[in-house]
Design a protein around this motif. Structure first.
Motif, short mmCIF file in Angstrom:
data_model
loop_
_atom_site.label_atom_id
_atom_site.label_comp_id
_atom_site.label_asym_id
_atom_site.label_seq_id
_atom_site.Cartn_x
_atom_site.Cartn_y
_atom_site.Cartn_z
N LYS A 21 0.83 -1.20 0.00
CA LYS A 21 0.00 0.00 0.00
C LYS A 21 0.88 1.27 0.00
O LYS A 21 2.08 1.21 0.26
CB LYS A 21 -0.93 0.01 1.21
N LYS A 22 0.25 2.40 -0.24
CA LYS A 22 0.94 3.69 -0.30
C LYS A 22 1.70 3.98 0.99
O LYS A 22 1.21 3.71 2.08
CB LYS A 22 -0.07 4.81 -0.57
N THR A 89 -1.43 4.46 -4.81
CA THR A 89 -2.37 3.86 -3.85
C THR A 89 -1.96 2.43 -3.51
O THR A 89 -2.04 2.00 -2.36
CB THR A 89 -3.80 3.88 -4.43
#
Length: 218
Positions: A21-22, A89
């Motif tokens: 994830k980011k 993202t």
């Protein structure tokens, strides 16, 4: 580089795919790891930490590319040469045992040539970045970074070229070796006043690219 060679290699093997994830880190500089990572989808950023503890950004990677192939090819466990952090993202990456990857490289002349080209391109990129920072001054370095972001993430619009990726002044400072984001704020304000750029929904829109390029001596 002919990415078709890399794509073909990946299709021939059932390598595991990981998802991050980011703002999650894939590797940390100096921490030992046993894998080669190849970006499949998403955006990652490479960076290093100086002796003073400051982070220096190296590169955004947003296409299928090897993101962690440095150090010697014989050791199964090596220290990561830099940090790798997810900036989109989500990012998906192929995760390959270093020993297997180098065996495959040494047995495949086309893949071997790809890796040689990868090192050559990365070296030339690093030399160019150093030249921009050392010879352009702060303002020129910022303009050079905006030009690079334009090449990587630029999208044509009616008003100009939109850098279709959110990047803060602090991140720009880290790419340019500038210690203070406030310095970047002042120079970005200058570019806005000269109608070279404007900010649209937290993204940078290049209104006058030739004028931006004119501020990059080298």
């Amino acid at each position: 580089m002919k990415r078709a060679v890399l794509e073909e290699y990946l299709k021939q093997h059932n390598f595991p795919i990981i998802r991050k994830k980011k703002k999650h880190y894939l590797t940390y500089e100096g921490i030992k790891d046993r894998y080669v990572y190849i970006l499949k989808e998403g955006i990652v950023k490479t960076s290093m930490i100086s002796n003073e503890g400051r982070e220096f950004n190296l590169k955004y990677i947003h296409e299928m590319e090897i993101v962690s192939l440095f150090k010697d090819e014989y050791s199964p466990l090596v220290e990561a040469p830099f940090n790798i952090r997810v900036e989109s993202t989500e990012a998906t990456l192929y995760k390959i045992e270093r020993e297997q990857f180098w065996r495959d490289v040494n047995q495949d002349p086309r893949l071997q040539q790809y890796v040689k080209e990868y090192y050559r391109v990365y070296l030339m990129y690093t030399m160019k970045k150093m030249q921009q920072m050392l010879m352009n001054g702060k303002f020129g370095a910022i303009c050079a970074e905006l030009e690079e972001l334009c090449e990587q993430f630029g999208r044509e619009t009616a008003e100009g070229i939109l850098i279709d990726f959110e990047i803060t002044n602090e991140e720009i400072a880290r790419f340019c070796g500038i210690t203070s984001a406030s310095s970047v704020n002042r120079m970005m304000q200058k570019l806005r006043q000269e109608q070279v750029i404007k900010i649209v929904e937290r993204k940078i829109l290049i209104l006058d690219r030739p004028l931006l390029q004119a501020n990059i001596p080298y």
